[in-house]
Design a protein around this motif. Structure first.
Motif, PDB file in Angstrom:
ATOM      1  N   ILE B  40      37.089  38.097  42.646  1.00  0.00           N
ATOM      2  CA  ILE B  40      36.605  37.899  44.077  1.00  0.00           C
ATOM      3  C   ILE B  40      36.915  36.421  44.198  1.00  0.00           C
ATOM      4  O   ILE B  40      37.748  35.984  45.183  1.00  0.00           O
ATOM      5  CB  ILE B  40      35.307  38.135  44.659  1.00  0.00           C
ATOM      6  CG1 ILE B  40      35.121  39.583  44.785  1.00  0.00           C
ATOM      7  CG2 ILE B  40      35.185  37.655  45.938  1.00  0.00           C
ATOM      8  CD1 ILE B  40      33.898  40.164  44.996  1.00  0.00           C
ATOM      9  N   VAL B  41      36.512  35.438  43.440  1.00  0.00           N
ATOM     10  CA  VAL B  41      36.793  33.949  43.594  1.00  0.00           C
ATOM     11  C   VAL B  41      38.184  33.585  43.612  1.00  0.00           C
ATOM     12  O   VAL B  41      38.675  32.858  44.208  1.00  0.00           O
ATOM     13  CB  VAL B  41      35.764  33.233  42.576  1.00  0.00           C
ATOM     14  CG1 VAL B  41      35.897  31.809  42.742  1.00  0.00           C
ATOM     15  CG2 VAL B  41      34.455  33.567  42.880  1.00  0.00           C
ATOM     16  N   ASN B  53      47.572  36.036  39.714  1.00  0.00           N
ATOM     17  CA  ASN B  53      46.232  35.888  40.201  1.00  0.00           C
ATOM     18  C   ASN B  53      45.391  37.002  39.564  1.00  0.00           C
ATOM     19  O   ASN B  53      45.670  38.148  39.440  1.00  0.00           O
ATOM     20  CB  ASN B  53      46.284  36.180  41.618  1.00  0.00           C
ATOM     21  CG  ASN B  53      44.653  35.916  42.450  1.00  0.00           C
ATOM     22  OD1 ASN B  53      43.704  36.416  41.938  1.00  0.00           O
ATOM     23  ND2 ASN B  53      44.648  34.686  43.148  1.00  0.00           N
ATOM     24  N   PHE B  54      44.226  36.271  38.668  1.00  0.00           N
ATOM     25  CA  PHE B  54      43.347  37.232  38.060  1.00  0.00           C
ATOM     26  C   PHE B  54      42.935  38.486  38.879  1.00  0.00           C
ATOM     27  O   PHE B  54      42.810  39.470  38.289  1.00  0.00           O
ATOM     28  CB  PHE B  54      42.209  36.533  37.521  1.00  0.00           C
ATOM     29  CG  PHE B  54      41.123  37.003  36.816  1.00  0.00           C
ATOM     30  CD1 PHE B  54      41.337  37.188  35.333  1.00  0.00           C
ATOM     31  CD2 PHE B  54      39.884  37.596  37.423  1.00  0.00           C
ATOM     32  CE1 PHE B  54      40.244  37.941  34.599  1.00  0.00           C
ATOM     33  CE2 PHE B  54      39.221  38.519  36.621  1.00  0.00           C
ATOM     34  CZ  PHE B  54      39.207  38.730  35.161  1.00  0.00           C
ATOM     35  N   GLY B  55      42.526  38.164  40.450  1.00  0.00           N
ATOM     36  CA  GLY B  55      42.031  39.104  41.181  1.00  0.00           C
ATOM     37  C   GLY B  55      43.013  40.429  40.830  1.00  0.00           C
ATOM     38  O   GLY B  55      42.450  41.328  41.020  1.00  0.00           O
ATOM     39  N   VAL B 135      49.134  46.172  51.160  1.00  0.00           N
ATOM     40  CA  VAL B 135      48.512  44.939  51.234  1.00  0.00           C
ATOM     41  C   VAL B 135      47.388  44.541  50.207  1.00  0.00           C
ATOM     42  O   VAL B 135      47.492  43.420  49.570  1.00  0.00           O
ATOM     43  CB  VAL B 135      48.027  44.526  52.808  1.00  0.00           C
ATOM     44  CG1 VAL B 135      47.677  43.088  53.154  1.00  0.00           C
ATOM     45  CG2 VAL B 135      49.099  45.016  53.889  1.00  0.00           C
ATOM     46  N   ILE B 136      46.505  45.299  50.189  1.00  0.00           N
ATOM     47  CA  ILE B 136      45.318  45.274  49.359  1.00  0.00           C
ATOM     48  C   ILE B 136      45.828  44.907  47.763  1.00  0.00           C
ATOM     49  O   ILE B 136      45.194  44.020  47.269  1.00  0.00           O
ATOM     50  CB  ILE B 136      44.412  46.383  49.486  1.00  0.00           C
ATOM     51  CG1 ILE B 136      43.928  46.482  50.865  1.00  0.00           C
ATOM     52  CG2 ILE B 136      43.258  46.230  48.152  1.00  0.00           C
ATOM     53  CD1 ILE B 136      42.940  47.631  51.059  1.00  0.00           C
ATOM     54  N   SER B 141      43.902  37.355  48.614  1.00  0.00           N
ATOM     55  CA  SER B 141      42.805  37.198  49.724  1.00  0.00           C
ATOM     56  C   SER B 141      42.335  38.367  50.140  1.00  0.00           C
ATOM     57  O   SER B 141      41.239  38.675  50.399  1.00  0.00           O
ATOM     58  CB  SER B 141      43.367  36.218  50.723  1.00  0.00           C
ATOM     59  OG  SER B 141      44.567  36.586  51.347  1.00  0.00           O
ATOM     60  N   VAL B 142      43.344  39.223  50.450  1.00  0.00           N
ATOM     61  CA  VAL B 142      42.835  40.392  51.163  1.00  0.00           C
ATOM     62  C   VAL B 142      42.192  41.586  50.022  1.00  0.00           C
ATOM     63  O   VAL B 142      41.104  41.952  50.450  1.00  0.00           O
ATOM     64  CB  VAL B 142      44.134  41.192  51.723  1.00  0.00           C
ATOM     65  CG1 VAL B 142      43.913  42.662  52.439  1.00  0.00           C
ATOM     66  CG2 VAL B 142      45.033  40.462  52.699  1.00  0.00           C
TER      67      VAL B 142
END
Lengths: 167, 457
Positions: B40-41, B53-55, B135-136, B141-142
């Motif tokens: 999340i971060v 991006n790790f997320g 998008v997700i 960020s989404v």
């Protein structure tokens, strides 16, 4: 009874293995006239144009790769060809399409959110891997149903060993 | 038919000790909570490039692959045991993390509406995520906001309702895990149902000093499917009769528990199969316009995409399947449509196979991103473990199509076998039963060939 069922299923699995091997080793027909194909391929977020093209196995393929917005990449699965293209510069990629089947080419330079899914398709005809796979699936299903039919015939026969319903 | 089962805990006593430990679940949850928080971060504050991006990489490539290719097919709902999403709510309810806190959980003790005690909310939730997946899955960020929303909703529900209402009735991931967990060769069951029937205090439901009553609101004495057991192992701790165990059993044994066949679960099977097909076209296909529609680049196009997805998943696929099921019923001499729901369960093995094939398609290709983001989770130029500059390298693309064909064939054959068994239920002429199953099997074959065409054609 359980041992008999296992033996039956194992035999079916064995036949499926033989079928898979047979289809895999099916000889590929030799190809006729070989050509040199020139193709313009444009990359932009997040698609290639044309998105899919077909060549014949053995053809010499010359791709003139351009990028119309940001820096993109080109990676062709299985062939292992990789190239980077910046807007305004045309890259020439030359290779012999010696393997039949469908091969995805992908953008290999991170170009935006949908980058991992920026994909195009090169189909080298005859697309035998697809037809072999489809044939294998159909034949495997046919084999399963024939196997079940035979088992049910045995179950219905008055001399047969009594077979319990599956449920 | 009684299915052969292998009681794991009779042979591996150490496993019983591990599962009875109060430390096991919180320890696993803490580990996943740390990774989840990092996802999340990094999603909120890291690079907007998803592949760096790790997320995005750890949730939608690493976790997803682990879940759908390994955990669900082999271990059923074991992910739910370690899922971090309900952790804050559950710990707050219990006012404890590891120890058994005496007294009832702290909530407002609202009653969950009866009409929502099913999978429909999970179906709607999954479709909601599916509609925005373009998008997700690609915008960190989404993705982070969606990931953050899950534990917040779970927390909110845990304040209102006792136990894991979120996991059981709301979680969009839990719905399909429950459906496909029926395929797993691992199950948590009682050793002897009569022991539970005769046991008066029902500690597994009420709880005792050793553990809480089942947070999933399941009575283990009646448990005959994996679908709603979250494998939290509380019943292992509370059962004073040592009557709970883990069994190995044949794949898909739960699918034949016919009294439990329900329309909400049948629709989950349609939704999952349809989404696997559409995802394969959108994310693995060459059609740029489709990706652009799915990724919400223009609202009118996205609305068209959403309408198309919903029409295919909710109307076209179930409609065609209903026709085939009705034809099978006619051939079997049953009332047309009477076995629609039962036949829909044959799409569980096919759907799981389709999801595995789809997931392999992008995990093999994009898995190498995990190595670079682990060293640079935010995409800020760090190099924590020296792997930040590892180049993107597709893993064994030449192997991929063999695996996809193998998995899809396995799913089809399992589905066809199930169809023959369902068609033969209550019929005297077993051969006629096989013929009766053919329309449904034809549907399964067409779906399998459609996947094959997308991957290889």
């Amino acid at each position: 009874m359980r041992g008999w069922r296992w033996k039956r299923e194992a035999r079916l699995a064995g036949w499926l293995g033989v079928l898979a091997l047979f289809i895999l080793l099916l000889p590929v027909p030799a190809h006729g006239t070989l050509r040199t194909l020139h193709l313009d391929l444009d990359a932009r977020q997040f698609e290639f144009t044309p998105p899919r093209f077909e060549v014949a196995q053995g053809d010499e393929v010359v791709i003139r790769l351009s990028a119309s917005d940001v820096v993109h990449g080109f990676y062709l699965d299985d062939y292992g060809i990789e190239r980077r293209v910046v807007p305004g510069v045309v890259e020439e990629i030359r290779f012999t399409a010696d393997r039949a089947g469908k091969f995805r080419f992908r953008c290999s330079v991170s170009c935006g959110p949908m980058h991992p899914f920026m994909i195009g398709e090169l189909v080298v005809t005859p697309n035998l891997p697809f037809f072999k796979a489809a044939g294998f699936v159909v034949l495997a299903l046919g084999l399963l149903l024939a196997h079940r039919w035979r088992h049910l015939s045995a179950a219905l026969s008055p001399q047969a060993e009594p077979v319990q319903g599956d449920r | 038919m009684t299915v052969a089962r292998y009681d794991l805990l009779r042979r591996a006593l150490w496993l019983g000790r591990v599962l009875r430990s109060r430390l096991l679940q919180p320890a696993l949850m803490l580990v996943t909570l740390v990774v989840f928080t990092l996802a999340i971060v990094t999603g909120l504050f890291g690079t907007p490039a998803g592949s760096r991006n790790f997320g995005i990489v750890f949730v939608w490539i690493v976790w997803w692959a682990l879940l759908i290719v390994v955990l669900v097919p082999l271990f059923g709902r074991v992910w739910c045991m370690m899922c971090p999403i309900p952790a804050p709510g559950e710990w707050l309810q219990r006012r404890a993390i590891v120890r058994r806190n005496p007294g009832r959980p702290r909530t407002l003790r609202k009653r969950w509406p009866r009409r929502l005690k099913n999978m429909w909310l999970q179906n709607i939730g999954f479709l909601g995520v599916a509609l925005f997946s373009g998008v997700i899955l690609t915008r960190p960020s989404v993705s982070a906001v969606v990931l953050l929303a899950f534990p917040l909703i779970a927390l909110g529900l845990s304040l209102l309702y006792e136990n894991r209402v979120f996991c059981r009735y709301v979680c969009p991931v839990g719905g399909f895990i429950g459906l496909y967990a029926m395929m797993a060769p691992l199950e948590l069951r009682t050793r002897d149902c009569s022991t539970c029937r005769l046991h008066r205090t029902k500690d597994c439901v009420a709880g005792n000093a050793q553990g809480y009553g089942c947070p999933w609101m399941v009575y283990p004495g009646n448990l005959d499917r994996n679908t709603y057991c979250g494998m939290c192992m509380e019943c292992f701790k509370t059962c004073p009769k040592d009557n709970i165990t883990l069994n190995l059993r044949p794949f898909g044994a739960d699918l034949f528990v016919s009294k439990s066949h329900r329309l909400d679960e049948a629709y989950k099977a349609f939704i999952m199969l349809g989404c696997a097909l559409l995802y394969s076209a959108v994310f693995l296909g060459p059609w740029g316009w489709l990706k652009s529609w799915a990724s919400l680049e223009s609202l009118p196009n996205w609305l068209l995409y959403a309408a198309g997805l919903l029409a295919i998943v909710l109307a076209l696929i179930p409609g065609l399947f209903r026709l085939c099921a009705a034809l099978s019923d006619r051939l079997a001499g049953h009332r047309a449509g009477s076995r629609f729901v039962t036949y829909a369960y044959t799409l569980v093995p096919l759907g799981l196979a389709a999801w595995i094939a789809f997931s392999l398609g992008f995990v093999f290709v994009n898995g190498s991103y995990a190595l670079s983001v682990i060293s640079d989770p935010f995409g800020w130029g760090w190099n924590l473990f020296g792997t930040a500059h590892m180049p993107w390298t597709p893993f064994a693309p030449q192997l991929l199509s063999f695996l996809q064909v193998g998995v899809l064939t396995g799913g089809l054959l399992f589905a066809a076998s199930m169809t023959v068994r369902f068609a033969g239920d209550g019929m005297v002429d077993a051969r006629r039963a096989l013929v009766a199953g053919l329309p449904v099997i034809a549907f399964q074959l067409v779906m399998t060939l459609a996947f094959l065409w997308l991957y290889l054609g």
